[in-house]
Design a protein around this motif. Structure first.
Motif, PDB file in Angstrom:
ATOM      1  N   SER B 294       0.845  -1.198   0.000  1.00  0.00           N
ATOM      2  CA  SER B 294       0.000   0.000   0.000  1.00  0.00           C
ATOM      3  C   SER B 294       0.880   1.248   0.000  1.00  0.00           C
ATOM      4  CB  SER B 294      -1.010  -0.022   1.142  1.00  0.00           C
ATOM      5  OG  SER B 294      -0.370   0.013   2.375  1.00  0.00           O
ATOM      6  N   GLN B 295       2.004   1.191   0.724  1.00  0.00           N
ATOM      7  CA  GLN B 295       2.923   2.330   0.672  1.00  0.00           C
ATOM      8  C   GLN B 295       3.596   2.419  -0.704  1.00  0.00           C
ATOM      9  OE1 GLN B 295       3.188   4.780   2.697  1.00  0.00           O
ATOM     10  NE2 GLN B 295       4.937   5.803   1.749  1.00  0.00           N
ATOM     11  N   PHE B 296       3.988   1.295  -1.257  1.00  0.00           N
ATOM     12  CA  PHE B 296       4.556   1.257  -2.615  1.00  0.00           C
ATOM     13  C   PHE B 296       3.587   1.919  -3.605  1.00  0.00           C
ATOM     14  CE2 PHE B 296       4.997  -1.054  -6.704  1.00  0.00           C
ATOM     15  CZ  PHE B 296       6.352  -0.935  -6.949  1.00  0.00           C
ATOM     16  N   GLU B 298       1.498   4.230  -3.042  1.00  0.00           N
ATOM     17  CA  GLU B 298       1.423   5.676  -2.842  1.00  0.00           C
ATOM     18  C   GLU B 298       2.559   6.417  -3.533  1.00  0.00           C
ATOM     19  OE1 GLU B 298      -0.815   7.634  -1.025  1.00  0.00           O
ATOM     20  OE2 GLU B 298      -2.037   5.823  -0.881  1.00  0.00           O
ATOM     21  N   GLU B 299       3.595   5.686  -3.944  1.00  0.00           N
ATOM     22  CA  GLU B 299       4.801   6.353  -4.419  1.00  0.00           C
ATOM     23  C   GLU B 299       4.659   7.002  -5.791  1.00  0.00           C
ATOM     24  OE1 GLU B 299       7.601   3.400  -1.744  1.00  0.00           O
ATOM     25  OE2 GLU B 299       7.636   3.207  -3.922  1.00  0.00           O
TER      26      GLU B 299
END
Lengths: 693, 693
Positions: B294-296, B298-299
């Motif tokens: 999920s952070q990936f 956002e990138e």
């Protein structure tokens, strides 16, 4: 790593059984004892040394507690405090910037003026204990539910206030034996705490998460602070003499510190709640946030730097809690808890008088567990803050609640706003520590997403909070729109009270106001409906235990000063002996050059100068848990011979029971500290101060 | 979402109890029935319609299975296949690029030549079932452990090969009732599958993860494929007639599809293993990887695009598995499983002949659970691939194992390399789907980190794999150093066999070779020591169940064709009635404009043209589970009236037991499909084909 709230333990299968079968084996160095009920005779008969009152007083006064959930010790007449690096890391990170990173580079104040003040660190020293059990119990006699809770809190607030809490004194009424005793702990408080020395993160936490909670180990997990008053180092006679020889194999040692929390006295229904509801849920939240922040850390060196402290805390909590969960999932261990409880209940039932007074304890506690289960997610996400994971939001909530609470009489306030709690609260609210918007946004986005996921898209509070916005959009607008990163704004709002807060258009203040009625309501339902019942029955349970099992017992850990004892001793792992000591040479052997197994350049440079046979880390049988991080290990002369920083993997079940065969506390030797302070860091000033040379 | 391997269910507390108390209540539309043991009379007596053999054959032949773990239906004489969008999303993502994103924009082939071939999708149609129980049981008579396993696998491989498996035929021996019956399923195989239509992801998965496994619902989770042969659409008379009116409230309906896996027949010790070991571990791994991805996402928009399909799969699995875990943690539900088992054991024990033949079943299964527990992490991480989460690594392993397995006689190979398995394996190995190095590196880094964490830094395999490298460094060098993204390289290695593989210096090939001996060893320990015992006793358990409880029962789901029946019917949730249908208007009401509650522009534009009162999604009481995604809902005329895409939250415990009060399957109406295909998408060609207009 052992700071409070994080260390938790796992009992290996075989050993758990052994512990269950021989809970009172004479050999067990079990117990986190209070200073006013230390089993000196027991220690004497086993080890031939019986601590007297003067010895106990001296040890108590040379020991300190850190507000970051750690322990420490005074190690010089000039207020020098030793603790772990991981207990100083919050301060170190707050003092660092991208260009001046003390976590990566370490820090050494070569002269006194180079010692830098930590933005928000409080250190306290226990100066006196008074038994106030009768007062507290009298106040709640005949009450139950909310009335019981309110009366108990009010009486505690009165006692603490009367004790004279101010900037220099901290007074806490501590509930021991889960309500069996109430003791008033009076502390000397220090809020001017300055960083003196810290090694590089690479060696403080060599082996990183993979080696955390394991042994053999090779960590220089140390830092030194100094407490100041009136801008001068505190002069004191309460300190431990430094023994640079370090601990010796098989020697009797003591650990003086503040174990944070154990649950050895919980009933089976409470343990089931932890095992089936609370712990699985918390583990999953930690795991996902760990994933988010580990990817965030990969994005840039600066992201890695600003997230390091938070990520460390999450990984440490996760590994510890997972070990704790494994202990509860161990069917033989859990069966031993069930059997212990049954035995006690049978004893109670066999006597009509006891049966009448105590027979209902377990059923009453069991009856509130389904209520707790129902409240668990709303409480955790709304009141517990899991839905609003952000430092800025925490400021906002403190300001909103402070404005509402401070005008009330002291004994009617939420407990974290009573007079005795205010000095630490204000120190944290007015910290000069930097706020990183990137990190704030990520944790807030994550937690708002989880708020929606756990309470449901159509939950009224979720709808009220999110409106038509996504968690990402809302987090962004809150963080970028808030001015609360500015200390002077926070100070104005605090000082302006209810009027200033009501007039604020800061989006986080408004969010905190928006959810406050819900948060208070859920808290009240929990406290009156669950906590009060558990407390009231906890008192009864303690009483019947004293009655049937005697008073030579120790209370569950409460992050207040305790003393443990034991021997420096290795153990057997899968039939293989684990020696009690490692050496400095071992660190060089284990190093790969890649994090978390990379040694800092200072060590590589100093290698040839070091005596590599110096004992580095060691284990002892002392009974410790999270919160003991930074505790001194002392010998029977009350000289410091080591520095606790961890427990081995087998210690993780210690939250629920002590396993004498495998549970070990892990420490750094004073010999390695002395050797490396001298030869790696050239910290001659500190060495001279420690050794009195 | 219901693709195989992911959907799992949760029983609400109250209802779980009800189900336990009334397991055979006449009203329950329970069961995922095989086509050769369908309870036609039972349906007839409840609903007044008794399907005959011709009806059942017609339904079976118009139903298909997709290799991505889904179901589907033929809906025209020209090979048009309807399934879910989330079953097509892998193909859609593989056909998309950053500039031409069919997931975001949707896809419509306005003419036949615009239909695009999926890189790796197989569709099969069940043409015949043959009972081979006697052959399989004869081959293993008197054997146990590894010998039992080897003999059974060899006999199954021989039967499948003799059945004539080739590019056009697929033959699977299916173990039903956990070894009670073996049936040979013969399928017609189609590997040229082309994408015809898909709506935008926003409406296919409107409500996203928050609304997943819930109802009321507003999703157009549909896609159409067409099967081709010799480059031409397949002409067939096996198809369902389209009923554009959609399902009606209270009407009898059937769901024909391939439920993936249920565990309703497991013993208590097997369920305890799932609850205490396997499921918690898997949930934690899913949670953390979810955080990472999920952070990936956002990138950057491109990271979001390339991770979308993987992240969806993880979130879907996580939510489903968590529901499944809640069912097992429900103490009353679990107690009902314990009581059922005790009843059966008591019946067996009461008869000396049965006691001798069957009395040991439960203890023998229980005895291998600790072995399974010990093997669980090594198996999962080494053989199961959780330590090497990467598409490129999967290619490498297939190449390394293929080179070793293919020279062996068919009946001695690992089962995934037998002749009957090769066509699908080769289709997946030679896929033209793109590989994204960024994503590969992230998942590989994550899984190598978890490999080290779960097996330990000093585990010999971990040391062998990592050496002195960090997981991040190793993942980077493997992904950037490998040439396996190139199909022609993979083809050369496959065709070159053992010699080519041995000569390869591709780092992933070398890694797969490095760990293969360990992986095979751990697999053998599991299969011989655990699986064989469970299978052998599973056979006995099925036999004694048939004996004591009769043969009018359905086997656990096995991702093979099944037929369920039930009524279109709402339910009560917390005392509030949930209507069986939603309407198109509801989607506009629920939309916020922010993902996952944003409608696509095409819908906003078409709003005024739409009949907003058209029924959109609906629920029925049919018993389904993961793998049923894409199943047609048909009426008694065998007309298609809906498209299954999910189960409600109460369905998640269905893995372990069916709850007639609350468990509901969730589907799209054919009326909403017809309305939106026409008015939102202008898909007149498809509508004409469906309606025969």
């Amino acid at each position: 790593m052992l700071e409070n709230g994080t260390l938790i333990r796992r009992l290996a299968l075989g050993a758990a059984l052994a512990a269950a079968l021989f809970p009172l084996a004479a050999a067990a160095d079990e117990g986190m004892w209070t200073f006013n009920n230390f089993p000196a005779q027991q220690v004497g008969s086993k080890y031939g040394f019986t601590p007297d009152q003067a010895w106990l007083d001296r040890v108590r006064l040379a020991s300190v507690r850190l507000s970051v959930g750690c322990s420490g010790s005074l190690v010089s007449p000039n207020g020098l405090v030793m603790t772990n690096h991981h207990c100083a890391s919050e301060c170190i990170q707050q003092l660092s910037t991208a260009k001046r990173d003390y976590s990566a580079a370490g820090y050494l104040a070569r002269k006194e003026p180079d010692e830098i003040k930590c933005p928000a660190l409080e250190i306290v020293q226990l100066t006196g204990i008074e038994d106030v059990t009768d007062r507290v119990k009298k106040a709640t006699a005949g009450l139950s539910g909310g009335a019981f809770n309110d009366a108990q809190k009010a009486e505690i607030a009165r006692i603490e206030k009367a004790c004279g809490a101010d900037e220099k004194v901290r007074c806490d009424v501590v509930s021991l034996y889960r309500g069996g005793q109430f003791n008033l702990y009076r502390y000397r408080r220090y809020q001017d705490v300055r960083l003196v020395f810290a090694p590089e993160f690479k060696i403080a936490f060599f082996g990183g998460d993979p080696d955390n909670f394991t042994f053999p180990r090779y960590d220089l997990d140390v830092s030194f602070f100094r407490i100041y008053e009136n801008n001068r180092p505190v002069r004191t006679s309460d300190y431990f003499v430094w023994n640079a020889g370090g601990a010796k194999a098989e020697e009797l040692v003591f650990v003086s510190g503040n174990p944070g929390s154990t649950r050895r006295l919980l009933t089976v229904s409470q343990l089931e709640f932890l095992r089936d509801v609370a712990q699985p849920s918390r583990l999953l939240r930690l795991a996902e946030l760990r994933g988010v922040l580990s990817q965030f850390s990969e994005e840039s060196p600066e992201h890695r730097r600003i997230a390091q402290e938070t990520l460390f805390g999450i990984e440490n909590s996760y590994k510890g809690l997972n070990g704790q969960q494994q202990a509860l999932l161990d069917r033989r261990f859990f069966a031993s808890k069930v059997a212990d409880e049954k035995k006690l209940r049978d004893q109670v039932a066999a006597d009509p008088v006891r049966a009448k007074a105590y027979g209902q304890i377990w059923d009453e506690i069991a009856a509130v567990q389904p209520i707790y289960q129902e409240l668990y997610l709303p409480y955790t996400f709304i009141e517990g803050g899991a839905g609003f994971n952000s430092e800025l939001f925490a400021f906002a909530r403190t300001l909103v609640r402070g404005a509402a609470e401070l005008p009330k009489p002291n004994d009617k306030r939420l407990k974290e706003y009573t007079d005795s709690a205010l000095p630490q609260l204000k120190q944290e609210l007015f910290t000069s520590a930097p706020i990183y918007n990137d990190l704030e946004e990520v944790t807030l986005r994550y937690s708002l997403t989880k708020l929606r996921e756990n309470l449901g898209t159509d939950d009224p509070l979720v709808r009220k909070v999110l409106g038509k916005r996504s968690p990402a959009e809302l987090a962004h607008s809150l963080v970028t729109g808030s001015k609360l990163a500015d200390v002077s704004i926070r100070r104005k709002l605090w000082e302006g009270g209810a009027q200033a807060v009501a007039a604020s258009d800061d989006p986080l203040i408004r969010l905190a106001q928006l959810i406050d009625p819900d948060a208070r309501a859920i808290r009240k339902r929990y406290e009156d409906g669950v906590e009060a019942v558990e407390k009231k029955n906890g008192e009864l349970l303690a009483r019947v235990r004293f009655d049937l099992l005697g008073t030579n017992s120790y209370p569950d850990a409460t992050f207040s000063p305790r003393l443990s004892y034991g021997a420096v001793q290795g153990y057997q792992e899968n039939g293989r002996p684990i020696a009690p000591f490692t050496t400095l040479a071992g660190a060089f052997d284990r190093a790969t050059g890649e994090d978390p197994f990379a040694l800092p350049q200072s060590w590589l440079d100093a290698r040839s100068k070091l005596d590599l046979s110096t004992p580095f880390n060691f284990v002892c049988t002392c009974d410790i848990i999270g919160g003991n991080s930074g505790s001194p290990v002392i010998n029977q002369k009350a000289e410091v011979v080591g520095l606790i920083f961890d427990g081995n993997i087998h210690s993780l079940g210690g939250a629920f029971g002590f396993d004498p065969q495998l549970n070990r506390a892990v420490a750094v030797t004073t010999s390695a500290l002395t050797e490396t302070l001298k030869k790696v860091y050239g910290a001659d000033r500190i060495v001279a101060e420690l050794t009195g040379a």
